[in-house]
Design an enzyme around this catalytic site. Structure first.
Site, mmCIF file in Angstrom:
data_model
loop_
_atom_site.group_PDB
_atom_site.id
_atom_site.type_symbol
_atom_site.label_atom_id
_atom_site.label_comp_id
_atom_site.label_asym_id
_atom_site.label_seq_id
_atom_site.Cartn_x
_atom_site.Cartn_y
_atom_site.Cartn_z
ATOM 1 N N ASP A 1 9.276 18.151 3.271
ATOM 2 C CA ASP A 1 8.120 17.278 3.084
ATOM 3 C C ASP A 1 7.316 17.881 1.928
ATOM 4 O O ASP A 1 6.780 18.989 2.059
ATOM 5 C CB ASP A 1 7.312 17.265 4.385
ATOM 6 N N VAL A 2 7.242 17.167 0.809
ATOM 7 C CA VAL A 2 6.640 17.768 -0.389
ATOM 8 C C VAL A 2 5.146 18.044 -0.228
ATOM 9 O O VAL A 2 4.568 18.786 -1.016
ATOM 10 C CB VAL A 2 6.845 16.897 -1.660
ATOM 11 N N ASN B 1 8.943 12.898 -7.933
ATOM 12 C CA ASN B 1 8.983 11.452 -7.717
ATOM 13 C C ASN B 1 8.474 11.018 -6.355
ATOM 14 O O ASN B 1 7.952 9.913 -6.223
ATOM 15 C CB ASN B 1 10.437 10.982 -7.908
ATOM 16 N N TYR C 1 -3.542 4.465 -2.970
ATOM 17 C CA TYR C 1 -2.398 4.580 -3.889
ATOM 18 C C TYR C 1 -2.874 4.662 -5.353
ATOM 19 O O TYR C 1 -2.441 5.532 -6.119
ATOM 20 C CB TYR C 1 -1.465 3.382 -3.687
ATOM 21 N N LYS D 1 -2.456 7.797 -8.042
ATOM 22 C CA LYS D 1 -1.755 7.706 -9.328
ATOM 23 C C LYS D 1 -2.699 8.000 -10.490
ATOM 24 O O LYS D 1 -2.284 8.563 -11.512
ATOM 25 C CB LYS D 1 -1.080 6.338 -9.474
HETATM 26 C C1 BGC Z 1 3.972 0.058 -6.565
HETATM 27 C C2 BGC Z 1 4.643 -1.257 -6.260
HETATM 28 C C3 BGC Z 1 4.114 -2.360 -7.177
HETATM 29 C C4 BGC Z 1 4.105 -1.932 -8.621
HETATM 30 C C5 BGC Z 1 3.435 -2.950 -9.532
HETATM 31 C C6 BGC Z 1 4.099 0.335 -8.031
HETATM 32 O O1 BGC Z 1 3.559 1.579 -8.348
HETATM 33 O O2 BGC Z 1 4.567 1.087 -5.786
HETATM 34 O O3 BGC Z 1 4.445 -1.609 -4.904
HETATM 35 O O4 BGC Z 1 4.921 -3.516 -7.028
HETATM 36 O O5 BGC Z 1 3.445 -0.688 -8.760
HETATM 37 O O6 BGC Z 1 2.222 -3.437 -9.017
#
Ligand code: BGC
Length: 284
Positions: free
Chosen positions: A83-84, A110, A182, A186
């Site tokens: 598990d990273v 990744n 998310y 990122k």
């Molecule tokens: C997400 C996807 C999404 C894509 C474009 C990715 O980073 O994991 O779920 O479809 O971005 O929105």
């Protein structure tokens, strides 16, 4: 559309894309390598001549199938469970990889996941899980890679002491309602990558990012697996096709090979034009 599944036959065919074996003699660790984009990066790295450490955390059978396809195509790979987001597990994984393959030349950080929810419904657990895997996981794996590159010293297989690729997303740039954990992770990966690149470049360690757009993988299945969903998704993609894992696997090989030796601290967007914000072509 359908998931683009790999097979032994395709693994053998992939070698045809890399007649000059740009990663020959190098060892590549790919995290989250048993599905989706990670699997493509692992399979392409192997086809390009690398020995591949396939990291996974669930579905060992998928990791084993990739290892056996790579072996069947004349390459070398092994799977490593970790598990990273867990420091001890990451340290043990690097120990195991050293025991098996001596060192690491390339890290493709990744492993990543989504736990989507509207803001008001998002739990701390959903927030933490995404931040821990997507951001802390990349920090831990990159830290250990940088230590390993320096411990082992220069090799003749590449001009760089080592290469790190941070898998980001178009959402390091595009805000994403309903996915704040998310998108924040990122955005963090972007500055993690840039700061690592700045810190490590003087030691000839190259750090770069890849920002995929919509690539058809299990992570975003609802966004492409019915004709209606796919049509809606294509409204966001000027190039008018959903991406496939091979699109990213090819780029990861280039970015970890000496062909990109002067590329440092940059993010390669691979998104069919998603980040041109096509909706502005008739407005604004
Ligand atoms: C997400 C996807 C999404 C894509 C474009 C990715 O980073 O994991 O779920 O479809 O971005 O929105």
């Amino acid at each position: 559309m359908q998931l683009d599944d790999y097979s032994l036959a395709r693994q053998k065919a992939l070698a045809g894309e890399y007649p000059h074996q740009p990663l020959k003699g190098q060892i590549a660790l790919v995290t989250g390598a048993n599905s989706g984009i990670g699997e493509a990066c692992a399979r392409h790295a192997a086809a390009a001549g690398a020995t591949v450490a396939i990291n996974y955390v669930t579905m060992p059978e998928k990791a084993d199938a990739i290892v056996s396809d790579i072996a069947g195509a004349g390459g070398l790979a092994a799977s490593f469970r970790a598990d990273v987001s867990d420091e001890m597990q990451v340290l043990s994984m690097y120990d195991e990889i050293r025991a098996r393959f001596d060192t690491v030349d390339i890290l493709v950080a990744n492993a990543g996941l989504q736990r989507d929810a509207p803001l008001e419904a998002m739990t701390v657990m959903q927030w933490d899980t995404v931040m821990n895997v997507n951001l802390r996981g990349q920090f831990l794996c990159a830290r250990e890679a940088a230590k390993e590159f320096q411990r082992r010293g220069p090799r003749t297989v590449s001009r760089a002491l080592g290469k790190i690729i941070c898998m980001s997303s178009v959402h390091q740039l595009i805000p994403w309602s309903g996915h704040v954990n998310y998108a924040a992770s990122k955005g963090g990966v972007m500055l993690l990558m840039q700061s690592l690149a700045q810190e490590l470049a003087g030691r000839t360690i190259r750090v770069n990012g890849i920002a995929p757009g919509a690539i058809a993988t299990p992570i975003n299945r609802p966004a492409w697996d019915t004709p209606a969903a796919e049509a809606k998704l294509l409204d966001l993609i000027p190039y008018n096709r959903v991406g496939v894992p091979d699109d990213i696997g090819r780029a990861a090989v280039w970015l970890s090979s000496d062909a990109s030796d002067y590329v440092v601290g940059t993010t390669l967007f691979i998104d069919g034009g998603m980040t041109t914000f096509e909706s502005f072509s008739t407005g604004g």
